[in-house]
Enzyme design. Structure first.
Site, PDB file in Angstrom:
ATOM      1  N   TYR A  10       0.836  -1.196   0.000  1.00 52.06           N
ATOM      2  CA  TYR A  10       0.000   0.000   0.000  1.00 52.06           C
ATOM      3  C   TYR A  10       0.876   1.253   0.000  1.00 52.06           C
ATOM      4  CZ  TYR A  10      -3.895   3.062   1.161  1.00 52.06           C
ATOM      5  OH  TYR A  10      -4.856   4.049   1.140  1.00 52.06           O
ATOM      6  N   HIS A  11       0.643   2.132  -0.944  1.00 55.43           N
ATOM      7  CA  HIS A  11       1.522   3.274  -1.198  1.00 55.43           C
ATOM      8  C   HIS A  11       1.187   4.520  -0.389  1.00 55.43           C
ATOM      9  CE1 HIS A  11      -1.852   3.145  -3.941  1.00 55.43           C
ATOM     10  NE2 HIS A  11      -1.806   4.462  -4.001  1.00 55.43           N
TER      11      HIS A  11
END
Length: 104
Positions: A10-11
């Site tokens: 997850y960025h």
């Protein structure tokens, strides 16, 4: 797109924590490629206001250094992936090792 393709975690995170299992994978990759690693795995502290809801931004497979191999064609996505891949690897290398690694 890289997250949606399953190539990165997850960025939208500011966490510094990497799963211990993945730390081991990165260190094994480094040893196989004759890169120096510290005796004790590197750990990083998050700032006091950091939201720790997710693991750090990292690649999901340290063995995949070139996203073209899985069909990523967009040049910006390739550059972003290579940067994330490099930071993932370098986070577990001994100091000064970042100049030694070359992309395949």
């Amino acid at each position: 797109k890289l997250f949606e393709a399953g190539l990165i975690t997850y960025h939208r995170t500011d966490s510094h924590e990497m799963a211990p299992e993945f730390v081991s994978e990165v260190r094994e990759f480094a040893m196989r490629n004759k890169l120096s690693i510290p005796e004790i795995p590197a750990t990083y502290k998050a700032g006091k206001n950091a939201q720790q809801g997710h693991e750090c931004l990292r690649v999901t497979d340290i063995n995949l250094s070139n996203p073209k191999l899985v069909g990523i064609e967009d040049s910006l996505q390739i550059l972003a992936y290579q940067l994330i891949w490099r930071f993932t690897l370098e986070s577990q290398l001994s100091d000064g090792q970042n100049e030694l690694w070359k992309y395949e």
